[in-house]
Write a protein that holds these residues in place. Sequence first.
Motif, PDB file in Angstrom:
ATOM      1  N   GLU A 102       0.812  -1.210   0.000  1.00 11.69           N
ATOM      2  CA  GLU A 102       0.000   0.000   0.000  1.00 11.69           C
ATOM      3  C   GLU A 102       0.850   1.267   0.000  1.00 11.69           C
ATOM      4  OE1 GLU A 102      -1.028   0.083   4.738  1.00 11.69           O
ATOM      5  OE2 GLU A 102      -2.316  -1.066   3.412  1.00 11.69           O
ATOM      6  N   CYS A 103       0.186   2.375  -0.315  1.00 13.97           N
ATOM      7  CA  CYS A 103       0.775   3.721  -0.265  1.00 13.97           C
ATOM      8  C   CYS A 103       1.935   3.923  -1.233  1.00 13.97           C
ATOM      9  CB  CYS A 103       1.210   4.080   1.145  1.00 13.97           C
ATOM     10  SG  CYS A 103      -0.136   4.095   2.344  1.00 13.97           S
ATOM     11  N   TRP A 105       4.185   1.680  -2.204  1.00 14.63           N
ATOM     12  CA  TRP A 105       5.340   0.839  -1.915  1.00 14.63           C
ATOM     13  C   TRP A 105       5.231  -0.473  -2.678  1.00 14.63           C
ATOM     14  CZ3 TRP A 105       8.843   1.040   2.644  1.00 14.63           C
ATOM     15  CH2 TRP A 105       8.819   2.279   3.285  1.00 14.63           C
ATOM     16  N   GLN A 115       9.538   2.963  -2.978  1.00  7.52           N
ATOM     17  CA  GLN A 115       8.385   3.848  -2.995  1.00  7.52           C
ATOM     18  C   GLN A 115       8.397   4.552  -4.354  1.00  7.52           C
ATOM     19  OE1 GLN A 115       7.737   6.275   0.649  1.00  7.52           O
ATOM     20  NE2 GLN A 115       9.691   5.381   1.273  1.00  7.52           N
ATOM     21  N   ALA A 137      -3.240  12.770   2.139  1.00  3.90           N
ATOM     22  CA  ALA A 137      -2.670  11.626   2.857  1.00  3.90           C
ATOM     23  C   ALA A 137      -3.701  10.513   3.009  1.00  3.90           C
ATOM     24  CB  ALA A 137      -2.151  12.063   4.228  1.00  3.90           C
ATOM     25  N   GLU A 138      -4.931  10.875   3.277  1.00  4.74           N
ATOM     26  CA  GLU A 138      -5.986   9.862   3.412  1.00  4.74           C
ATOM     27  C   GLU A 138      -6.232   9.169   2.068  1.00  4.74           C
ATOM     28  OE1 GLU A 138      -8.406   7.423   5.399  1.00  4.74           O
ATOM     29  OE2 GLU A 138      -7.199   8.986   6.326  1.00  4.74           O
ATOM     30  N   MET A 140      -4.018   8.757  -0.293  1.00  4.15           N
ATOM     31  CA  MET A 140      -2.846   7.915  -0.519  1.00  4.15           C
ATOM     32  C   MET A 140      -2.965   6.605   0.262  1.00  4.15           C
ATOM     33  SD  MET A 140       1.141   8.603   0.446  1.00  4.15           S
ATOM     34  CE  MET A 140       0.752   8.508   2.181  1.00  4.15           C
ATOM     35  N   ARG A 141      -3.468   6.676   1.481  1.00  2.00           N
ATOM     36  CA  ARG A 141      -3.598   5.474   2.326  1.00  2.00           C
ATOM     37  C   ARG A 141      -4.504   4.424   1.694  1.00  2.00           C
ATOM     38  NH1 ARG A 141      -5.627   6.553   7.762  1.00  2.00           N
ATOM     39  NH2 ARG A 141      -5.309   4.320   7.935  1.00  2.00           N
ATOM     40  N   LEU A 146       0.260   4.589  -6.628  1.00  2.36           N
ATOM     41  CA  LEU A 146      -0.274   5.938  -6.470  1.00  2.36           C
ATOM     42  C   LEU A 146      -0.820   6.474  -7.789  1.00  2.36           C
ATOM     43  CD1 LEU A 146       2.286   7.533  -3.985  1.00  2.36           C
ATOM     44  CD2 LEU A 146       0.166   6.276  -3.518  1.00  2.36           C
TER      45      LEU A 146
END
Length: 157
Positions: A102-103, A105, A115, A137-138, A140-141, A146
């Motif tokens: 996730e994010c 990675w 990343q 940020a939310e 991205m989570r 991405l």
Amino acid sequence: MTRLIPHLWYSAEAEEAARFYVSVIPDSRIDHVSTLPVETPSGPAGSVTIVEFTLAGQPVTGFTGGPLDPFNHAISLMIECDTQEDIDRIWDALLDGGTPEECGWLRDRWGVSWQIAPRRLMEMIRGDDRAAAARTAEAMRGMVKLDLAALERAFAG
């Protein structure tokens, strides 16, 4: 002059990994490949391969030293990309034989954590508009690879 050169210990295939990375990441090249001419705890003379290479303009050293400690998330290599096309191309290439996370990675087939992120991401997250940063940020989570356009939409509100 003092320089910081990341040093990556591969249990096997450091040269193969470096050649793969330089084929994927712009401004990259193999600078030198050698073997240690002496016996080491990793094996007889000639069994340890040292690969000096450049990734995105940054010097890196990798070596095949046999199994010791596996790579883990305690350190990762971050590639900042200007476009979604660059994110997609580099992500897809590094993911071949690896594992998505996730994010933005991923772990490549050698276990190295990467990343792959838009250059703009850190500008959005560290900006003065903290509500926009939180939305970004939310967003991205909730992503694995991405999505620059979705991050920009979240930032804009």
